[in-house]
Design a protein around this motif. Structure first.
Motif, PDB file in Angstrom:
ATOM      1  N   UNK A   1     -27.114  31.530  51.695  1.00 30.12           N
ATOM      2  CA  UNK A   1     -28.564  31.485  51.535  1.00 30.12           C
ATOM      3  C   UNK A   1     -28.962  30.656  50.305  1.00 30.12           C
ATOM      4  N   UNK A   2     -28.227  30.837  49.219  1.00 33.60           N
ATOM      5  CA  UNK A   2     -28.525  30.058  48.011  1.00 33.60           C
ATOM      6  C   UNK A   2     -28.290  28.562  48.255  1.00 33.60           C
TER       7      UNK A   2
ATOM      8  N   UNK B   1     -31.046  25.505  47.986  1.00 28.34           N
ATOM      9  CA  UNK B   1     -30.868  24.301  47.154  1.00 28.34           C
ATOM     10  C   UNK B   1     -31.033  23.023  47.982  1.00 28.34           C
ATOM     11  N   UNK B   2     -30.383  23.079  49.141  1.00 25.05           N
ATOM     12  CA  UNK B   2     -30.488  21.888  50.013  1.00 25.05           C
ATOM     13  C   UNK B   2     -31.942  21.635  50.408  1.00 25.05           C
ATOM     14  N   UNK B   3     -32.637  22.724  50.736  1.00 23.30           N
ATOM     15  CA  UNK B   3     -34.056  22.604  51.125  1.00 23.30           C
ATOM     16  C   UNK B   3     -34.888  22.030  49.980  1.00 23.30           C
TER      17      UNK B   3
END
Length: 221
Positions: free
Chosen positions: A5-6, A10-12
């Motif tokens: 999820x983290x 970050x990618x988002x």
């Protein structure tokens, strides 16, 4: 699971950041490009060219204040004619030019210089006027009339007949009596014929003296 999820977050965030960056760059270029296009001189005209001056005019999409850089060589634009105020409709008058001379110019707006597709605009001043020859003018309202041409009177040759009649169109005067001559004055006889007849009548004929012979004396025996 938490790590995944983290990572997704970050990618988002990175993707969203990149999208915002590209949008800012895109709209920045659009804005700056549009502003640069609005500053570009359009409809550049050279008018009112005389021996010593010319008028340069152009338009822009936004209000700008430009400078005309000009000279007698395309590579040496050493003279400057700035505008006095900002406007969308521009007009600059170049003065103190030389007659019969070709001039080159470009327009500078801020730090940007504009020319005619990579070369300066150009024009040529008019040549020095030639002084008109001195002409004699006629005062207004005064009509000049030429002196009439005089034809010399031809010398007439009169045909003088026996009777003294000098008119070639009249028949000769054949009358010898003064009264008849007087009646025919202008009809073949003239006053000269009449006076000549009167003189003949008034002239006293010269008496003819016949010499008489003197008898010779007979000697006395």
């Amino acid at each position: 699971m938490k790590i995944s999820q983290q990572l997704i977050k970050k990618i988002t965030a990175i993707v969203i950041g990149l999208i915002v960056f590209f949008l800012l760059v895109y709209f920045g270029f659009r804005i700056l490009g549009s502003r640069a296009a609005d500053m570009e001189p359009r409809e550049v005209l050279i008018t009112e060219i005389t021996q010593n001056s010319a008028v340069i005019s152009w338009t822009t999409g936004i209000e700008t204040q430009g400078v005309i850089e000009y000279g007698t060589s395309a590579t040496a634009l050493n003279f400057f004619a700035p505008e006095t105020q900002s406007s969308k409709n521009h007009e600059v008058t170049l003065t103190l030019l030389s007659p019969s001379t070709t001039y080159y110019f470009q327009i500078r707006v801020g730090d940007k210089k504009y020319d005619n597709g990579g070369v300066p605009w150009t024009f040529t001043t008019k040549g020095a006027s030639v002084s008109n020859p001195i002409t004699t003018s006629t005062p207004t309202g005064v009509a000049l009339t030429s002196a009439p041409t005089q034809t010399p009177t031809p010398i007439q040759v009169l045909d003088v007949g026996k009777s003294g009649n000098k008119s070639p169109t009249l028949p000769p005067c054949d009358e010898t009596e003064c009264e008849k001559i007087k009646l025919k004055l202008g009809k073949g006889c003239t006053t000269q014929d009449y006076f000549r007849c009167i003189r003949k009548l008034t002239t006293t004929p010269t008496a003819t003296i016949t010499p008489t012979s003197t008898p010779s004396a007979t000697p006395t025996p």
